[in-house]
Design a protein around this motif. Structure first.
Motif, short mmCIF file in Angstrom:
data_model
loop_
_atom_site.label_atom_id
_atom_site.label_comp_id
_atom_site.label_asym_id
_atom_site.label_seq_id
_atom_site.Cartn_x
_atom_site.Cartn_y
_atom_site.Cartn_z
N GLY A 162 0.80 -1.23 0.00
CA GLY A 162 0.00 0.00 0.00
C GLY A 162 0.83 1.27 0.00
O GLY A 162 0.33 2.33 0.36
N GLY A 163 2.08 1.18 -0.43
CA GLY A 163 2.93 2.37 -0.45
C GLY A 163 2.95 3.04 -1.81
O GLY A 163 2.27 2.61 -2.74
N VAL B 64 -8.72 -3.67 -0.16
CA VAL B 64 -8.10 -3.48 1.15
C VAL B 64 -8.60 -4.56 2.10
O VAL B 64 -9.54 -5.28 1.79
CB VAL B 64 -8.35 -2.07 1.71
CG1 VAL B 64 -7.70 -1.02 0.82
CG2 VAL B 64 -9.84 -1.80 1.83
N LEU B 65 -7.95 -4.64 3.27
CA LEU B 65 -8.26 -5.68 4.26
C LEU B 65 -8.25 -7.06 3.61
O LEU B 65 -9.12 -7.90 3.85
CB LEU B 65 -9.60 -5.38 4.94
CG LEU B 65 -9.58 -4.15 5.86
CD1 LEU B 65 -10.96 -3.72 6.27
CD2 LEU B 65 -8.70 -4.43 7.08
N THR B 66 -7.27 -7.24 2.74
CA THR B 66 -7.12 -8.49 2.00
C THR B 66 -5.65 -8.88 2.05
O THR B 66 -4.78 -8.04 1.85
CB THR B 66 -7.55 -8.29 0.53
OG1 THR B 66 -8.88 -7.79 0.51
CG2 THR B 66 -7.47 -9.57 -0.27
N VAL C 19 -7.09 -14.06 1.94
CA VAL C 19 -8.04 -14.06 3.05
C VAL C 19 -8.44 -12.62 3.35
O VAL C 19 -7.68 -11.70 3.08
CB VAL C 19 -7.45 -14.68 4.34
CG1 VAL C 19 -7.35 -16.19 4.22
CG2 VAL C 19 -6.09 -14.08 4.69
N GLU C 20 -9.65 -12.47 3.88
CA GLU C 20 -10.07 -11.14 4.30
C GLU C 20 -9.57 -10.88 5.72
O GLU C 20 -9.42 -11.80 6.50
CB GLU C 20 -11.60 -11.03 4.26
CG GLU C 20 -12.12 -10.96 2.84
CD GLU C 20 -13.64 -10.97 2.79
OE1 GLU C 20 -14.29 -10.53 3.77
OE2 GLU C 20 -14.17 -11.45 1.77
N ARG D 246 -3.35 -5.35 3.26
CA ARG D 246 -3.93 -6.09 4.39
C ARG D 246 -4.62 -5.21 5.44
O ARG D 246 -5.39 -5.71 6.25
CB ARG D 246 -2.87 -6.97 5.05
CG ARG D 246 -1.75 -6.21 5.69
CD ARG D 246 -0.57 -7.10 6.00
NE ARG D 246 0.46 -6.33 6.66
CZ ARG D 246 0.92 -6.57 7.88
NH1 ARG D 246 0.46 -7.60 8.55
NH2 ARG D 246 1.84 -5.80 8.40
N ARG D 247 -4.30 -3.91 5.44
CA ARG D 247 -5.02 -3.04 6.38
C ARG D 247 -6.09 -2.27 5.60
O ARG D 247 -6.38 -2.59 4.47
CB ARG D 247 -4.04 -2.08 7.04
CG ARG D 247 -2.93 -2.79 7.80
CD ARG D 247 -1.98 -1.77 8.42
NE ARG D 247 -0.71 -2.35 8.77
CZ ARG D 247 -0.28 -2.52 10.03
NH1 ARG D 247 -1.03 -2.18 11.04
NH2 ARG D 247 0.91 -3.05 10.25
N SER D 248 -6.64 -1.22 6.21
CA SER D 248 -7.66 -0.45 5.51
C SER D 248 -7.01 0.74 4.79
O SER D 248 -5.82 1.02 4.99
CB SER D 248 -8.72 0.05 6.48
OG SER D 248 -8.21 1.13 7.23
#
Lengths: 469, 283
Positions: A287-288, A336-338, A357-358, A311-313
């Motif tokens: 996410g960067g 996101v969150l994945t 996975v979520e 993996r985060r929001s």
């Protein structure tokens, strides 16, 4: 009378549906009129909080004042006193968390668009000035800089301006570091980087490419060769992988490899000698800013669907807001969150899917961000044929493994005195990602600047050509 | 500039070039590699050091014409210069303390196996060399290997030179004849190294192989050269190129080496097509 508009002048950009098919620059820059209008939003307030938000302490109100008056070359002179790479910083600095975050206009409304003004002034200068900077009189003392990235180039420029004979040693065939191999053309045109490097060459800096310090030459040999001080700005180039099954399938790239093929080796051009997979469905994990760059490159290379898998929001994403917005406009999907748990392959061992996975957010972890926890029974397969891993990098071990007396921390980063950039070995300084781990261009530049100042102070107190082998 | 001092065609598809590169020559050791670019638009390709002359300041590479870049490289002549030449990269082969070694070379891999055999021979180790080629026209470095070894077995697939058969057969015979090797060093096609490693595993002989995967920078930055060795991911450029043959996942390496096969074939064909066009007026 200042311009009291609560909003910044908008930056003209290429339309998303057009730009997602080309590698030309996304943001087009202010016109003269827009720049002068925006400059008039600066109140030239007494405390100048913006300056303290700039890692290289540019006299921001002073250069903006000159823009307001239409004195663009004078404005450039002010920028250039503090920054060797203003055209670069105006494009890639996270101003929203630095100078602009301190602007008093931001208390009610939007802050002054300092970054856009910096970019305008640097571009105006490059377009209107033929004269290369003059080489200062040499003081005859030699300094070696390892790595031609943001910290090394800044350090080299500052020392050259003080009269030092500076040689930059670069492992790749082209100077620029992450500015040429990492950041894509559409965000930072390579001609701009080259122009900044040409300016350094005009100042007398020697660019020695194809030199891997730790292999071709050692740090000790640099001292033996007569360099009196060494600055290490070798970056954090080693890509991390997740360690999940299937990561070595064909079609899984590190962001470094993916971006280097596209940017440095020009794989996006028809007929390039360097290949890149023609992927249709791409997942970029991370996410960067680097993840955003990779995703937007994948889209431009012709992928039908590109997703960011994080993996985060979205709130925790380390990427700049502007990059996230640009990516979304271009149709990049945000999952996101994945979190990936396995990459699946077909019979020929090409990527054929990614099992994920979520996640949901739990208590804050050591980084202060809420830590992601796997949601039970949430497993699903994402249909992809290419995966780009953009989960961070670590410093390259080559120099630390071949140089005596250089202390590193457990992450492999050089340990330096923060105020000076001094390492545990006399005459050796370090800065940028090699010290901090992966961070930003401007922080690396700030570190290069600090080290240049310390090297100057150090050498002034040393007898000439003393050997520190 | 990196001038080509000498060019010699060793067989129809394999060429030797001695390059002027004093700084690389000063440091190069057997087992290490260099990365070169032919011209400004060229790709970066890794080639293992075949020889070096520290006094003359030259490094020798031997390459097989397999793709567009090696085709372009082969078009250069003595006196021409390469755009870029960087190294030496990777970790040098460990030869210390070895008393009796079997050095196995396959095809152009013999170019890399030779300097190691030579170094071992100079150190006083007993070297048995087994070299394999498809046929007699492709045999390279036979004289050199003979000088650097106490025993040389030449194998060809069709028996047109030396004995007919694979290097693994010759190695098996040597082992069965009672030769006790401290180590087997195998350098050649992945499939050859895989089968040599399988054979030596049965006999419990330590085996070192030299991996030459796809890579870009050669300094640990891209990760394109990653391999699985003993269940762990390793980068051939900085952790290798030498690895324990009994731990390397060869099947994965063979798959990964085919990543760009389609692109390479296309690029090679267009390179040939271009050259034909250029050569046409003289034909």
């Amino acid at each position: 009378m200042p311009n009291m508009s609560l909003k910044k002048n908008e930056m003209p950009v290429q339309a998303p549906e057009v730009r997602c098919h080309n590698f030309e620059e996304v943001a087009l820059g202010y016109t003269k009129e827009q720049a002068m209008d925006e400059a008039a939003r600066c109140l030239n307030c007494k405390n100048k909080p913006c300056i303290s938000g700039c890692p290289v302490a540019i006299d921001i109100p002073a250069f903006i004042e000159k823009v307001k008056e239409g004195q663009f070359e004078e404005a450039y002179g002010i920028l250039n006193r503090s920054s060797s790479l203003p055209a670069v910083c105006g494009r890639v600095c996270p101003q929203e968390t630095q100078c602009e975050s301190r602007c008093v206009r931001g208390i009610k409304g939007e802050p002054v668009a300092i970054g856009r003004l910096e970019r305008f002034v640097a571009d105006w200068h490059n377009a209107h000035t033929e004269n290369a900077p003059e080489k200062p009189a040499s003081n005859g003392r030699r300094v070696a800089v390892i790595g031609a990235g943001p910290s090394g180039l800044t350090c080299a420029g500052d020392l050259a301006k003080l009269g030092y004979e500076v040689t930059v040693f670069e492992a790749l065939h082209l100077a620029g570091g992450v500015l040429v191999y990492g950041i894509p053309e559409f965000r930072l045109p390579k001609a701009i980087v080259q122009k900044e490097i040409d300016n350094l060459t005009a100042l007398g800096v020697t660019m020695n490419t194809n030199m891997v310090i730790g292999r071709t030459l050692s740090v000790d040999e640099l001292f033996e060769d007569g360099f009196e001080a060494v600055f290490i700005g070798s970056g954090a180039g080693l890509p991390r992988f997740m360690g999940i099954p299937g990561e070595n399938l064909k079609g899984v790239y590190s962001a470094n490899e993916f971006l280097t093929r596209v940017n440095l080796m020009k794989a996006y051009r028809e007929g390039s000698a360097t290949p890149i997979q023609e992927a249709k469905r791409v997942a970029v994990v991370g996410g960067g800013n680097v993840a955003m760059d990779a995703a937007r490159c994948a889209k431009r290379l012709g992928a039908d669907e590109v997703s960011i898998v994080y993996r985060r929001s979205e709130e925790e994403m380390p990427a700049r807001l502007e990059e996230v917005e640009h990516a979304k406009e271009e149709g990049i999907l945000f999952r996101v969150l994945t979190n990936p748990v396995e990459i699946l392959g077909n019979e020929e061992k090409f990527v054929a899917g990614m099992r994920c996975v979520e996640m949901e957010l739990g208590e804050p972890d050591t980084s202060g961000r809420r830590s992601p926890i796997v949601k039970e029974g949430s497993e699903f397969v994402l249909d992809v044929d290419c995966v780009v891993m953009s989960i961070g990098t670590s410093p390259n071990p080559l120099i630390r493994n071949t140089t005596q007396g250089l202390e590193v921390n457990r992450r492999g980063c050089f340990i330096v005195e923060e105020e000076t950039g001094r390492t545990s070995r006399e005459g050796v300084y370090a800065g940028g990602d090699a010290v901090t781990g992966a961070a930003t261009v401007i922080l690396a530049m700030g570190a290069g600047k600090t080290a240049a100042k310390s090297i100057h102070e150090y050498l002034q107190n040393q007898p000439e050509h003393s050997s520190r082998v | 500039m990196f001038t080509i001092l000498k060019k010699r065609r060793l067989n129809p598809t394999v060429t030797l070039m001695e390059i002027d590169a004093p700084l690389v020559a000063k440091k190069a050791e057997p087992g290490q590699f260099i990365i070169l670019r032919v011209n400004e638009e060229g790709e970066r390709i890794p080639l293992t050091v075949a020889d070096f002359d520290r006094e003359k300041g030259s490094v020798t590479v031997i390459f097989q014409i397999v793709g567009a870049t090696t085709k372009q490289l082969d078009q250069l002549e003595e006196g021409d210069a390469l755009q870029d030449f960087v190294g030496p990269l990777g970790v040098a082969s460990h030869t210390e303390g070895l008393k009796k070694v079997a050095v196995i070379g396959g095809g152009v891999g013999c170019a890399i196996a030779y300097p190691i055999a030579k170094k071992l021979h100079q150190q006083g180790a007993e070297v048995h060399a087994v070299v394999g080629f498809r046929n007699q026209d492709l045999v390279i470095l036979e004289k050199e290997f003979r000088e650097a070894s106490g025993k040389l077995v030449l194998m060809t697939d069709d028996g047109s030179a030396g004995q007919k058969g694979l290097v693994t057969q010759a190695l098996k015979e040597l082992i069965e004849a009672g030769n006790q090797y401290d180590e087997v060093i195998a350098i050649g096609p992945l499939i050859m190294m895989k089968f040599v490693s399988q054979l030596t595993r049965e006999y419990g002989i330590k085996t070192v192989v030299s991996m030459n995967p796809i890579m870009i920078d050669g300094t640990g930055m891209c990760g394109g050269c990653r391999l699985t060795v003993g269940g762990e991911t390793k980068f051939a450029c900085v952790d290798g190129p030498d690895f324990d043959g009994h731990l390397v996942d060869f099947d994965e390496a063979i798959e990964r080496s085919g990543m760009y096969r389609g692109f390479e074939r296309h690029a090679y064909e267009s390179a040939c097509h271009l050259l034909n066009k250029e050569e046409a007026p003289h034909a």
